[in-house]
Enzyme design. Structure first.
Site, mmCIF file in Angstrom:
data_model
loop_
_atom_site.group_PDB
_atom_site.id
_atom_site.type_symbol
_atom_site.label_atom_id
_atom_site.label_comp_id
_atom_site.label_asym_id
_atom_site.label_seq_id
_atom_site.Cartn_x
_atom_site.Cartn_y
_atom_site.Cartn_z
ATOM 1 N N LYS A 20 0.853 -1.181 0.000
ATOM 2 C CA LYS A 20 0.000 0.000 0.000
ATOM 3 C C LYS A 20 0.894 1.239 0.000
ATOM 4 C CE LYS A 20 -3.653 -2.350 2.594
ATOM 5 N NZ LYS A 20 -4.738 -2.283 1.604
ATOM 6 N N ARG B 209 -9.481 -12.372 1.618
ATOM 7 C CA ARG B 209 -10.304 -13.447 1.043
ATOM 8 C C ARG B 209 -9.565 -14.784 1.062
ATOM 9 N NH1 ARG B 209 -10.910 -10.249 -4.450
ATOM 10 N NH2 ARG B 209 -10.836 -8.602 -2.877
#
Length: 486
Positions: free
Chosen positions: A268, A343
């Site tokens: 990020k 996920r």
């Protein structure tokens, strides 16, 4: 802070601060008969306050005055036209903040009579408690201002059970808030497991913590792939609440638990909000918060609380873009983005939950920025192949004042997740990103009664909203508890 439900009428109450909840109809062209009696007793102070402050009884609108005599302060709070449970909750929060500003020690609150006094009592307790919550663990000079120490609910005698249950739910919300708000050097996979152990000991819950070697034996390659780069070991938490009697149903709640998400090698960058990635365990926090509330309430429902907790870090042994992982159901995943790691951890957790023989599974996760783009900061996304389960959750959220919006599981979008070298990629095209994330999860749960909640937006608020102070909201706990109890 203690709550007590009493039969006393406002005109007979004496103490520090009295709050009256008023609908727009009650202060129309003339005051209602009940308010006229109070106005006469208080020598016209009530009508004068309404007129001078131009009080319209809009929801959570407040106006105040000094009465003198047996009551020091009077607070009027608006309830709008036809108040809902959430309206009562927000009005109670507005009263609480006013009472705190007055440094009131005792507070009485009176809302109009209702067909559901238990709901009003619960709403008052939740609204006041959640609004006055303060997290000052990391302040060198804590703010000492506090709210009233004693709160009396007028006209609600006999609602002690509703008050007790609301306090139990609030305890779960506060735990979730504390977990989400704490930085990643305080809340880690290890300390999350410690919290689970404390809950188990306090509430008599069963606890199973799968360490990395056990996860490997069970073929949990997806969660272990994410965990590889961290110096801290992953902890796969499985808490179980079992009622003493035969459960009327069995449920599983699965929460994403990334205590920090650097993004991995798809790191990020600036402007990505990396400093807020301590909140990426909001799903696990809500799961543990719900476990606390359910353990206190003790319903006749068996509930499994599951969270794979780890960090997503960067190191020489970390997961690479392009790696292929094998989940515990044998399906293979090409990692085309290491920053879509939540996920992956949920994939193995859902396979685990699927094997427990429960009647329904709900997972919740701070999963996608795409959901925030679609629904904003205040609304969580809901996906489910089961209309019945989706409706249960929508109603549970409505009662809690936690907004949910159902979105489609658009099966053709699954094509965007197909990989030429594995069964699936972990991300698809940019468009519809929250939908493809839900479709990805669906590949790891066979149970037809399953729902996914994307809570990326509402687990945190940069500013105070109603009964949520700025910071962690504890979103999801009250919805989950309502669902379990339904």
């Amino acid at each position: 802070m203690t709550f007590q439900a009493i039969a006393t009428h406002p005109q007979d109450w004496t103490g520090d601060t009295l709050a009256l909840g008023l609908t727009t109809a009650a202060i129309g062209e003339t005051l209602s008969s009940e308010l006229q009696k109070l106005d006469q007793q208080w020598n016209g102070v009530l009508q004068e306050l309404i007129s001078d402050s131009e009080f319209k009884a809009k929801l959570a609108e407040t106006t105040t005055t000094r009465i003198g005599g047996s009551i020091r302060k009077l607070i009027l709070v608006g309830l709008g036209e036809s108040p809902t449970t959430e309206d009562y909750r927000r009005a109670a929060a507005a009263v609480a903040k006013q009472a705190r500003s007055f440094k009131s020690q005792t507070l009485a609150i009176a809302f109009p009579p209702s067909d559901d006094p238990a709901a009003i009592a619960s709403a008052i307790v939740e609204g006041i408690s959640l609004a006055l919550y303060k997290d000052q663990r990391f302040k060198s000079e804590p703010d000492t201002a506090s709210g009233p120490s004693s709160i009396e609910l007028l006209g609600l005698a006999g609602q002690e059970a509703a008050i007790a249950r609301a306090e139990q739910v609030v305890a779960g919300v506060e735990l979730a808030r504390q977990l989400v708000a704490a930085p990643a050097n305080v809340v880690t996979p290890v300390t999350m497991a410690d919290t689970a152990q404390e809950l188990a000991a306090e509430l008599g819950l069963e606890l199973e913590i799968l360490e990395a070697d056990e996860c490997e034996k069970r073929g949990m390659g997806a969660v272990l792939g994410v965990a590889k780069a961290s110096d801290l070991p992953p902890k796969f938490i499985h808490l179980t609440y079992r009622p003493e009697s035969t459960p009327r149903r069995k449920l599983a709640i699965v929460g994403k638990g990334l205590t920090f998400d650097s993004g991995g090698y798809n790191i990020k960058g600036a402007g990505s909000g990396i400093e807020m990635m301590k909140t990426d365990m909001g799903g696990a926090a809500a799961t543990l918060g719900a476990a606390k509330a359910i353990g206190l309430i003790k319903p006749d429902v068996e509930v499994h609380f599951i969270s794979p907790v780890t960090e997503n870090m960067i190191s020489g042994r970390g997961m690479h873009p392009g790696d292929i992982l094998t989940a515990s159901n044998g399906k293979t995943i090409e990692v085309n983005n290491t920053d879509a790691e939540g996920r992956l951890t949920l994939a193995d957790a859902l396979v685990f939950a699927d094997g427990l023989g429960v009647d329904a599974i709900v997972d919740l996760a701070t999963l996608t920025g795409a959901c925030i783009i679609a629904l904003g900061d205040d609304i969580a996304g809901l996906w489910s192949p089961s209309d019945d389960l989706a409706e249960q959750l929508l109603q549970a959220g409505k009662a809690a004042g936690e907004k949910l919006w159902r979105l489609p599981l658009e099966e053709p979008y699954l094509d965007g997740l197909k990989s030429p070298v594995a069964d699936y990629k972990n991300t698809g095209p940019r468009a519809g990103g929250s939908i493809t994330a839900a479709l990805f999860l669906k590949q790891f749960v066979k149970h037809p009664v399953w729902a996914h909640l994307d809570v990326a937006g509402p687990v945190w608020s940069d500013k105070e909203k109603h009964y949520n102070p700025a910071g962690a909201t504890g979103y999801g706990v009250r919805t989950l508890v309502n669902w379990v109890l339904s």
